[in-house]
Design a protein around this motif. Structure first.
Motif, mmCIF file in Angstrom:
data_model
loop_
_atom_site.group_PDB
_atom_site.id
_atom_site.type_symbol
_atom_site.label_atom_id
_atom_site.label_comp_id
_atom_site.label_asym_id
_atom_site.label_seq_id
_atom_site.Cartn_x
_atom_site.Cartn_y
_atom_site.Cartn_z
ATOM 1 N N ILE A 111 24.430 32.923 4.506
ATOM 2 C CA ILE A 111 23.397 33.669 3.774
ATOM 3 C C ILE A 111 23.510 35.116 4.234
ATOM 4 O O ILE A 111 22.980 35.517 5.278
ATOM 5 N N ASP A 112 24.244 35.907 3.468
ATOM 6 C CA ASP A 112 24.689 37.213 3.949
ATOM 7 C C ASP A 112 24.229 38.392 3.097
ATOM 8 O O ASP A 112 24.830 39.466 3.141
ATOM 9 N N SER A 113 23.170 38.216 2.323
ATOM 10 C CA SER A 113 22.635 39.324 1.530
ATOM 11 C C SER A 113 21.225 38.970 1.093
ATOM 12 O O SER A 113 20.802 37.808 1.183
ATOM 13 N N LEU A 114 20.515 39.952 0.594
ATOM 14 C CA LEU A 114 19.153 39.710 0.119
ATOM 15 C C LEU A 114 19.121 38.762 -1.084
ATOM 16 O O LEU A 114 18.303 37.833 -1.108
ATOM 17 N N VAL B 211 13.789 42.590 5.796
ATOM 18 C CA VAL B 211 12.883 41.498 5.446
ATOM 19 C C VAL B 211 11.930 41.248 6.595
ATOM 20 O O VAL B 211 12.354 41.000 7.732
ATOM 21 N N ARG B 212 10.659 41.314 6.297
ATOM 22 C CA ARG B 212 9.653 41.082 7.323
ATOM 23 C C ARG B 212 9.790 39.665 7.870
ATOM 24 O O ARG B 212 9.888 38.698 7.115
ATOM 25 N N GLY B 213 9.821 39.546 9.195
ATOM 26 C CA GLY B 213 9.928 38.240 9.832
ATOM 27 C C GLY B 213 11.324 37.907 10.305
ATOM 28 O O GLY B 213 11.533 36.859 10.927
ATOM 29 N N LEU B 214 12.293 38.785 10.050
ATOM 30 C CA LEU B 214 13.669 38.533 10.482
ATOM 31 C C LEU B 214 14.054 39.473 11.618
ATOM 32 O O LEU B 214 14.046 40.699 11.458
ATOM 33 N N GLY B 215 14.390 38.885 12.758
ATOM 34 C CA GLY B 215 14.927 39.624 13.881
ATOM 35 C C GLY B 215 16.391 39.266 14.073
ATOM 36 O O GLY B 215 16.970 38.504 13.289
ATOM 37 N N PRO B 216 17.012 39.787 15.136
ATOM 38 C CA PRO B 216 18.451 39.580 15.330
ATOM 39 C C PRO B 216 18.880 38.111 15.375
ATOM 40 O O PRO B 216 19.905 37.746 14.778
ATOM 41 N N LYS B 217 18.122 37.254 16.048
ATOM 42 C CA LYS B 217 18.526 35.853 16.169
ATOM 43 C C LYS B 217 18.532 35.159 14.817
ATOM 44 O O LYS B 217 19.460 34.407 14.480
ATOM 45 N N ILE C 154 29.639 44.418 11.023
ATOM 46 C CA ILE C 154 28.675 43.544 10.348
ATOM 47 C C ILE C 154 28.595 43.951 8.882
ATOM 48 O O ILE C 154 28.361 45.125 8.583
ATOM 49 N N PRO C 155 28.776 43.024 7.948
ATOM 50 C CA PRO C 155 28.692 43.377 6.526
ATOM 51 C C PRO C 155 27.358 44.041 6.190
ATOM 52 O O PRO C 155 26.313 43.708 6.781
ATOM 53 N N GLU C 156 27.407 44.957 5.236
ATOM 54 C CA GLU C 156 26.186 45.661 4.851
ATOM 55 C C GLU C 156 25.104 44.696 4.362
ATOM 56 O O GLU C 156 23.916 44.902 4.599
ATOM 57 N N GLY C 157 25.511 43.652 3.659
ATOM 58 C CA GLY C 157 24.540 42.678 3.177
ATOM 59 C C GLY C 157 23.786 42.006 4.301
ATOM 60 O O GLY C 157 22.569 41.753 4.190
ATOM 61 N N VAL C 158 24.486 41.712 5.386
ATOM 62 C CA VAL C 158 23.831 41.104 6.547
ATOM 63 C C VAL C 158 22.867 42.112 7.177
ATOM 64 O O VAL C 158 21.743 41.773 7.547
ATOM 65 N N GLN C 159 23.301 43.360 7.284
ATOM 66 C CA GLN C 159 22.420 44.385 7.850
ATOM 67 C C GLN C 159 21.162 44.569 6.998
ATOM 68 O O GLN C 159 20.082 44.852 7.524
ATOM 69 N N SER C 160 21.287 44.390 5.682
ATOM 70 C CA SER C 160 20.128 44.572 4.802
ATOM 71 C C SER C 160 19.050 43.533 5.070
ATOM 72 O O SER C 160 17.884 43.744 4.717
#
Length: 506
Positions: A116-119, A100-106, A90-96
């Motif tokens: 949308i793969d980074s902050l 973010v509050r409110g974001l889970g795995p799904k 998994i790209p580091e940007g996606v892991q970052s």
């Protein structure tokens, strides 16, 4: 053998489960569920980590031989192999995005699928309307996530006050060994709750500073000039500045908010040794790591006079919150320790429910010596509803202390929307102390709010310690109290034990 804690193990298990869910390679989600079940039971286990190591986690529900072997590998190497394996895919940007509050795995997977793969991409997508068009988000959700992403971005490359102090004190110590005296300056000198690094002032030649620091464990030298020397101590950037001889050090109350106020003489401000009772602490009865007896011993060893407990109530099931039956058993153990002569008081951290009511009925609450009431859920209420909720709790006659009143976690999440002045007004009317939570991630109540209300509200400086080590965090709370101009008379746990108990139930 790596220095791994129980919390590290639990975090690794949950993080591995999250990444497996993002990958979707875990058909049926059985492996992710197994990790989460293991994490939950490991967190609740009252067996010490040393014993768990010796028994290879035998007896911990849902920790089978496979997961036990993976955990043993983590204890030995400091790396959790399943987490590393999933992270490689998994790209580091996606892991970052998990920050973010409110974001889970799904939702992280949905964002990744949408490109949308980074902050920065998430923030931009929220601003442009692209995120609102992604299924499952919508305009309102997109706006909230955009704000949350901005908070995370703003928090990057900043450090907690505790981290800055650790770096600054490490550098001071090394310089002192060479006869050089350095003073904190900049944000560190002002004891800002977060900062971009540690600044120190000293006289002399930067070449001499560099020589004094050479070989110091944790120090990594950077650039130097005729006036400065930069580097890092651990992960924290450090800058040493040449100061004129005799130049004054910054004082922690040199802030715009202090201008024109009639503040106490610095000698009258509260000091760590003025704290007699260490209140709002956690033990193995909820999510702490030590027994009641061990926490009492640790408090006394630090030079304080008594322990006030604060284990979680039933709604905090994630933290091993106590059912009414377990609370009665808890109180019984404390009364037994009191009978032995141990200086301990029976308190609990009781959840404030969404409507402002408390997690136990009044009859049970009355069996405690004091009550800390805190919010741990329903952060998304409107400002009006959240304020009404806290006002109701602060006005409850059995509530002694309002815990971490804004709910913030520095560099992790903003506090909930609340009219803090209305809440503190309720504290003043109800003779309820407002907590200055000394945990370096919280420092909540903010010192600015305590400064405005210092003559009308009493305060309690609490560590929220979950281990003996956490008791030392009291110094950060005292620093914030000093910035607020507080003296021992303003802080209820500067009272002797019987006097505090009488105040709490008065």
């Amino acid at each position: 053998m790596a220095d791994v804690t129980r919390k590290d193990l639990v975090h690794a298990l949950n993080s591995a489960a999250d990444l497996l869910d993002v990958l979707g390679s875990d058909e049926g989600g059985f492996r992710a569920a197994a990790y989460r079940n293991a994490a939950r039971n490991l967190d609740r286990s009252e067996t010490s980590l040393d014993e768990l190591r010796e028994t290879r986690f035998a007896g911990v529900p849902k920790v089978g031989k496979g997961i036990a072997a993976e955990l043993m590998g983590y204890l030995d190497s400091g790396r959790f192999a399943p987490l590393d394996e999933a992270a490689e895919q998994i790209p580091e940007g996606v892991q970052s995005l998990f920050a973010v509050r409110g974001l889970g795995p799904k939702k992280v997977r949905a964002l990744w699928d949408a490109g949308i793969d980074s902050l920065p991409r998430l923030r931009g997508a929220a601003q442009s309307g692209e995120l609102a068009a992604v299924k499952g988000f919508g305009a309102k959700g997109a706006q909230a996530l955009g704000q949350a992403a901005q908070f995370v971005l703003d928090s990057q490359d900043r450090f907690l006050l505790s981290q800055g102090l650790l770096a600054g004190e490490g550098v001071q110590q090394a310089l002192a060994g060479a006869g050089l005296e350095a003073q904190f300056s900049g944000d560190l000198g002002r004891l800002r709750d977060t900062l971009p690094g540690a600044d120190l002032d000293l006289t002399g030649d930067p070449a001499a500073w560099a020589s004094a620091l050479a070989g110091t464990e944790g120090w990594e030298a950077g650039e130097s000039s005729a006036e400065t020397l930069s580097g890092r101590f651990g992960s924290v950037p450090v800058t040493l500045h040449r100061a004129a001889a005799g130049s004054p050090a910054f004082r922690p109350f040199d802030e715009p908010e202090h201008a024109g106020l009639d503040l106490p003489d610095p000698a009258e401000l509260i000091q760590t040794h003025d704290i007699r009772g260490m209140l709002h602490t956690h033990t193995v009865w909820s999510d702490g790591v030590s027994t009641l007896r061990e926490m009492v011993d640790s408090v006394l060893a630090l030079g304080h006079e008594y322990l006030g407990t604060g284990d979680h109530s039933q709604s905090a099931a994630y933290a091993g919150g106590m059912t009414p039956e377990r609370l009665r058993e808890y109180i019984a153990e404390i009364r037994g320790l009191q009978a032995e002569g141990l200086p301990i008081l029976a308190g609990a951290e009781v959840d404030i429910l969404a409507d402002g009511s408390l997690d136990y009925d009044d009859e049970l609450l009355a069996e405690l010596d004091y009550v800390v009431a805190s919010v741990h859920s329903a952060f998304g209420l409107s400002q009006a509803d959240q304020t009404e909720r806290l006002v109701r709790a602060a006005s409850h006659p059995l509530v002694s202390i309002l815990g971490h009143p804004t709910g913030r976690l520095l560099l992790r999440r903003e506090g909930y929307a609340v009219d803090i002045d209305a809440v503190l007004d309720a504290c003043a009317a109800g003779n309820t102390a407002a907590e200055i939570n000394a945990n370096p991630w919280r420092l909540d109540l903010r010192w600015q709010d305590a400064l405005r209300w210092r003559s009308r509200v009493r305060f309690s400086i609490n560590t929220d310690a979950h281990s003996p080590r956490g008791l030392r965090d009291v110094r950060y709370g005292v620093m914030m109290a000093q910035k607020a101009g507080l003296t021992p008379a303003d802080v209820v746990n500067c009272l002797e034990r019987d006097a505090f108990k009488a105040w709490a139930r008065g």
